[in-house]
Design an enzyme around this catalytic site. Structure first.
Site, PDB file in Angstrom:
ATOM      1  N   LYS A  80      24.999  -3.591  15.091  1.00 17.74           N
ATOM      2  CA  LYS A  80      25.594  -4.211  13.770  1.00 17.74           C
ATOM      3  C   LYS A  80      25.201  -5.313  13.397  1.00 17.74           C
ATOM      4  CE  LYS A  80      29.849  -2.522  14.681  1.00 17.74           C
ATOM      5  NZ  LYS A  80      29.521  -2.211  16.132  1.00 17.74           N
ATOM      6  N   ARG A 105      37.500  -0.458  11.190  1.00 14.28           N
ATOM      7  CA  ARG A 105      37.492   0.117  12.630  1.00 14.28           C
ATOM      8  C   ARG A 105      38.452   1.389  12.529  1.00 14.28           C
ATOM      9  NH1 ARG A 105      34.870  -4.539  15.291  1.00 14.28           N
ATOM     10  NH2 ARG A 105      34.067  -3.927  17.327  1.00 14.28           N
ATOM     11  N   ARG A 117      23.698  -9.136  26.951  1.00 15.39           N
ATOM     12  CA  ARG A 117      23.816  -9.824  25.814  1.00 15.39           C
ATOM     13  C   ARG A 117      24.347 -11.284  26.059  1.00 15.39           C
ATOM     14  NH1 ARG A 117      26.805  -7.691  20.861  1.00 15.39           N
ATOM     15  NH2 ARG A 117      28.774  -8.106  21.750  1.00 15.39           N
ATOM     16  N   ARG A 159      29.969 -13.325  26.347  1.00 16.65           N
ATOM     17  CA  ARG A 159      31.293 -13.092  25.733  1.00 16.65           C
ATOM     18  C   ARG A 159      32.166 -12.419  26.944  1.00 16.65           C
ATOM     19  NH1 ARG A 159      30.604  -9.744  20.103  1.00 16.65           N
ATOM     20  NH2 ARG A 159      32.335  -8.740  21.000  1.00 16.65           N
ATOM     21  N   ARG A 199      36.167  -0.976  25.578  1.00 15.50           N
ATOM     22  CA  ARG A 199      35.800  -0.980  23.960  1.00 15.50           C
ATOM     23  C   ARG A 199      35.213   0.283  23.519  1.00 15.50           C
ATOM     24  NH1 ARG A 199      32.108  -6.013  23.945  1.00 15.50           N
ATOM     25  NH2 ARG A 199      31.923  -5.716  21.827  1.00 15.50           N
TER      26      ARG A 199
HETATM   27  P1  AMP Z   1      32.953  -7.311  17.528  1.00 12.94           P
HETATM   28  O1  AMP Z   1      32.535  -8.560  17.661  1.00 12.94           O
HETATM   29  O2  AMP Z   1      32.990  -6.548  16.220  1.00 12.94           O
HETATM   30  O3  AMP Z   1      32.530  -6.321  18.936  1.00 12.94           O
HETATM   31  O4  AMP Z   1      34.621  -7.453  17.727  1.00 12.94           O
HETATM   32  C1  AMP Z   1      34.956  -8.041  18.946  1.00 12.94           C
HETATM   33  C2  AMP Z   1      36.500  -7.842  18.962  1.00 12.94           C
HETATM   34  O5  AMP Z   1      37.211  -8.444  17.979  1.00 12.94           O
HETATM   35  C3  AMP Z   1      36.943  -6.416  19.152  1.00 12.94           C
HETATM   36  O6  AMP Z   1      36.630  -5.662  20.280  1.00 12.94           O
HETATM   37  C4  AMP Z   1      38.264  -6.413  18.798  1.00 12.94           C
HETATM   38  O7  AMP Z   1      39.119  -6.749  19.612  1.00 12.94           O
HETATM   39  C5  AMP Z   1      38.408  -7.250  17.604  1.00 12.94           C
HETATM   40  N1  AMP Z   1      37.864  -6.847  16.344  1.00 12.94           N
HETATM   41  C6  AMP Z   1      36.923  -7.154  15.569  1.00 12.94           C
HETATM   42  N2  AMP Z   1      36.952  -6.396  14.407  1.00 12.94           N
HETATM   43  C7  AMP Z   1      38.174  -5.679  14.330  1.00 12.94           C
HETATM   44  C8  AMP Z   1      38.735  -4.763  13.499  1.00 12.94           C
HETATM   45  N3  AMP Z   1      38.335  -4.309  12.237  1.00 12.94           N
HETATM   46  N4  AMP Z   1      40.074  -4.056  13.923  1.00 12.94           N
HETATM   47  C9  AMP Z   1      40.564  -4.589  15.011  1.00 12.94           C
HETATM   48  N5  AMP Z   1      39.845  -5.467  15.802  1.00 12.94           N
HETATM   49  C10 AMP Z   1      38.871  -5.957  15.601  1.00 12.94           C
END
Ligand code: AMP
Length: 210
Positions: free
Chosen positions: A15, A90, A124, A157, A168
């Site tokens: 994404k 999400r 990654r 990360r 996740r």
């Molecule tokens: P990402 O970079 O999109 O994988 O997001 C990393 C982490 O941020 C996720 O595993 C969640 O803990 C948090 N996070 C990101 N976007 C959301 C969202 N829309 N709702 C809740 N938690 C989020």
């Protein structure tokens, strides 16, 4: 008038990469809640301090925090510019809230199997400054440990460690997967197979958008 696009798909489905390419090539604004949260954590803001524990465990940050964060950002978008949402919504509650503010024209679902996700995320590396992402095998940086775009240090990360990645994926299935049906029932869903080379996937993404 450009479309408002939601990017769906499990963590590591591409994404961020595809959203970045769309935004660079077609001039969309890109809003990534993950990037915003990581910045808040780095800057130790009240939001960052609260979000950190959820993120480190691979869980979701509570809806009220995310919805509050995004409401302002969405309100400040210039009308008709077109926005790409990466990692938001999400949950169904977040999707309802987004739908109250703007029309979602397209939900692009990047489909990638779990085994591939674990391989991708554990290899990654992310840029500490500009958020560009690399894969040590498929898309390595030109210079070891340094970002091609801005030269800053790359890092792994905390939530890209294998155990957290598995959590996740579990959280994705429970909380986010229902959004596929949600946007399908609104006639907005397009699913794209998110495997193969990045340029090939981007060609399919672009076709769906144009
Ligand atoms: P990402 O970079 O999109 O994988 O997001 C990393 C982490 O941020 C996720 O595993 C969640 O803990 C948090 N996070 C990101 N976007 C959301 C969202 N829309 N709702 C809740 N938690 C989020």
């Amino acid at each position: 008038m450009k479309a408002n696009i939601v990017l769906l798909g499990p963590p590591g489905s591409g994404k961020g990469t595809q959203g970045e390419m769309l935004s660079e090539e077609l001039g969309y604004a890109k809003l990534s809640t993950g990037d915003m949260l990581r910045e808040a954590v780095r800057n130790k803001t009240p939001l960052g301090l609260e979000a950190k524990a959820y993120m480190d465990g691979g869980g979701l940050v509570p809806n009220d925090l995310i919805i509050g964060l995004m409401k302002e950002k969405i309100a400040s978008l210039a009308p008709g510019t077109g926005a790409i949402f990466d990692g938001f919504p999400r949950t169904v509650e977040q999707a309802d809230s987004l739908g109250e503010q703007i029309d979602v024209d397209l939900a692009l679902n990047l489909d990638v199997a779990d085994g591939e996700i674990v391989k991708r995320l554990t290899f990654r590396r992310s840029c500490s400054k500009c958020n560009a992402v690399y894969h040590l095998e498929y898309n390595p940086p030109k210079r070891d440990g340094l970002c091609d775009k801005c030269g800053s240090a790359l890092y792994q990360r905390d939530d890209d460690m294998e155990e957290t990645v598995r959590n996740r994926l579990k959280v994705y299935r429970e909380k986010t997967l229902p959004l596929i049906e949600y946007y399908e029932s609104k006639g907005r869903l397009v699913t794209i197979e998110g495997v193969g080379d990045i340029a090939g996937i981007f060609a399919k993404v672009k076709k769906a958008v144009e």
